[in-house]
Scaffold this active site. Structure first.
Site, PDB file in Angstrom:
ATOM      1  N   SER A 270       0.801  -1.218   0.000  1.00  0.00           N
ATOM      2  CA  SER A 270       0.000   0.000   0.000  1.00  0.00           C
ATOM      3  C   SER A 270       0.841   1.280   0.000  1.00  0.00           C
ATOM      4  O   SER A 270       0.368   2.327  -0.440  1.00  0.00           O
ATOM      5  CB  SER A 270      -0.933   0.018   1.216  1.00  0.00           C
ATOM      6  OG  SER A 270      -0.199  -0.141   2.419  1.00  0.00           O
TER       7      SER A 270
ATOM      8  N   GLY B 129      -2.081  -4.191   0.971  1.00  0.00           N
ATOM      9  CA  GLY B 129      -2.193  -5.418   1.745  1.00  0.00           C
ATOM     10  C   GLY B 129      -1.299  -6.547   1.277  1.00  0.00           C
ATOM     11  O   GLY B 129      -1.318  -7.632   1.873  1.00  0.00           O
TER      12      GLY B 129
ATOM     13  N   ASN C 185       3.767  -5.811   5.505  1.00  0.00           N
ATOM     14  CA  ASN C 185       2.543  -6.487   5.956  1.00  0.00           C
ATOM     15  C   ASN C 185       2.854  -7.832   6.610  1.00  0.00           C
ATOM     16  O   ASN C 185       2.131  -8.268   7.509  1.00  0.00           O
ATOM     17  CB  ASN C 185       1.585  -6.681   4.776  1.00  0.00           C
ATOM     18  CG  ASN C 185       0.937  -5.371   4.361  1.00  0.00           C
ATOM     19  OD1 ASN C 185       0.455  -4.612   5.191  1.00  0.00           O
ATOM     20  ND2 ASN C 185       0.962  -5.096   3.073  1.00  0.00           N
TER      21      ASN C 185
ATOM     22  N   ASP D  86      -4.517   6.996   9.948  1.00  0.00           N
ATOM     23  CA  ASP D  86      -4.072   5.721  10.526  1.00  0.00           C
ATOM     24  C   ASP D  86      -2.620   5.750  10.978  1.00  0.00           C
ATOM     25  O   ASP D  86      -2.129   4.805  11.597  1.00  0.00           O
ATOM     26  CB  ASP D  86      -4.293   4.577   9.542  1.00  0.00           C
ATOM     27  CG  ASP D  86      -3.506   4.741   8.233  1.00  0.00           C
ATOM     28  OD1 ASP D  86      -2.633   5.625   8.143  1.00  0.00           O
ATOM     29  OD2 ASP D  86      -3.781   3.980   7.287  1.00  0.00           O
TER      30      ASP D  86
ATOM     31  N   HIS E 152      -0.007   5.207   6.651  1.00  0.00           N
ATOM     32  CA  HIS E 152       0.101   5.535   5.232  1.00  0.00           C
ATOM     33  C   HIS E 152       0.321   7.027   5.016  1.00  0.00           C
ATOM     34  O   HIS E 152      -0.345   7.847   5.648  1.00  0.00           O
ATOM     35  CB  HIS E 152      -1.161   5.101   4.483  1.00  0.00           C
ATOM     36  CG  HIS E 152      -1.399   3.625   4.544  1.00  0.00           C
ATOM     37  ND1 HIS E 152      -2.236   3.050   5.477  1.00  0.00           N
ATOM     38  CD2 HIS E 152      -0.894   2.610   3.804  1.00  0.00           C
ATOM     39  CE1 HIS E 152      -2.244   1.740   5.298  1.00  0.00           C
ATOM     40  NE2 HIS E 152      -1.434   1.449   4.293  1.00  0.00           N
TER      41      HIS E 152
END
Length: 205
Positions: free
Chosen positions: A34, A69, A98, A179, A182
């Protein structure tokens, strides 16, 4: 005289075309997650697209194969098809984050990255590895093992190791999405410029 001039007029365009073809053969495949997939924004706003735009005049193509992801399992599964489809000259592996966030065994994603390096080199593709980082709340031991795995891979396989792409961004809340994982739209040009400086020495000779 006329014959000689005619040959010159034919050869010059061919030489120019040859130079253009040589430049166009520089094709970077970004296999990432991502952080490279423009998460939370339009694709054209992401750093990979911005970098592609800045390199148009230099004859460097960039293929963004990043998926939000994505893990090293997924990257390894997709890589053979991507290599066949795009036939890149260079591969940037921006994966593992991830895996780390899910607490996967370090040896497991290291083996996946090693397999990706081997697959790319079978096709004469130059491999570049991106350092990844995870939050420290995963425990000191695991976090250190995760971080060290990239330098170990780079040394063992003689692969250039690029610094973490959020090195100058992650600690600035104004450049991160809510979040705090990112980067936001404002951060993308900064990341693109950071990555340009890191990548160009390997792409432009």
């Amino acid at each position: 005289m006329y014959s000689t001039l005619k040959v010159i007029l034919i050869v010059i365009p061919l030489l120019c075309f040859s130079d253009q073809l040589k430049a166009a053969q520089v094709k970077l495949l970004v296999l990432g997650d991502s952080l490279s997939a423009a998460y939370g924004m339009k694709q054209e706003q992401g750093w990979v697209s911005l970098l592609q735009n800045s390199w148009q005049s230099k004859g460097i193509d960039v293929i963004n194969a990043a998926i939000s992801g994505e893990t090293t399992d997924g990257g390894l599964a997709r890589l053979p098809r991507l290599l066949e489809q795009h036939q890149p000259s260079h591969l940037l592996i921006e994966l593992g984050g991830n895996d780390g966030l899910r607490g996967y065994p370090v040896d497991k994603f290291k083996a996946n990255i090693e397999a990706m390096i081997a697959l790319a080199r079978q096709e004469q593709v130059v491999v570049l590895l991106q350092q990844m980082q995870i939050p420290t709340n995963y425990g000191r031991r695991y976090t250190q093992m995760f971080t060290d795995s990239y330098s170990q891979l780079a040394e063992a396989h003689d692969v250039p190791l690029l610094p973490f792409l959020l090195e100058d961004v992650a600690l600035n809340p104004e450049l991160m999405q809510k979040d705090r994982i990112h980067p936001n739209e404002e951060a993308q040009p900064l990341i693109a410029e950071f990555m340009r400086k890191q990548l160009e020495p390997f792409l432009i000779k």
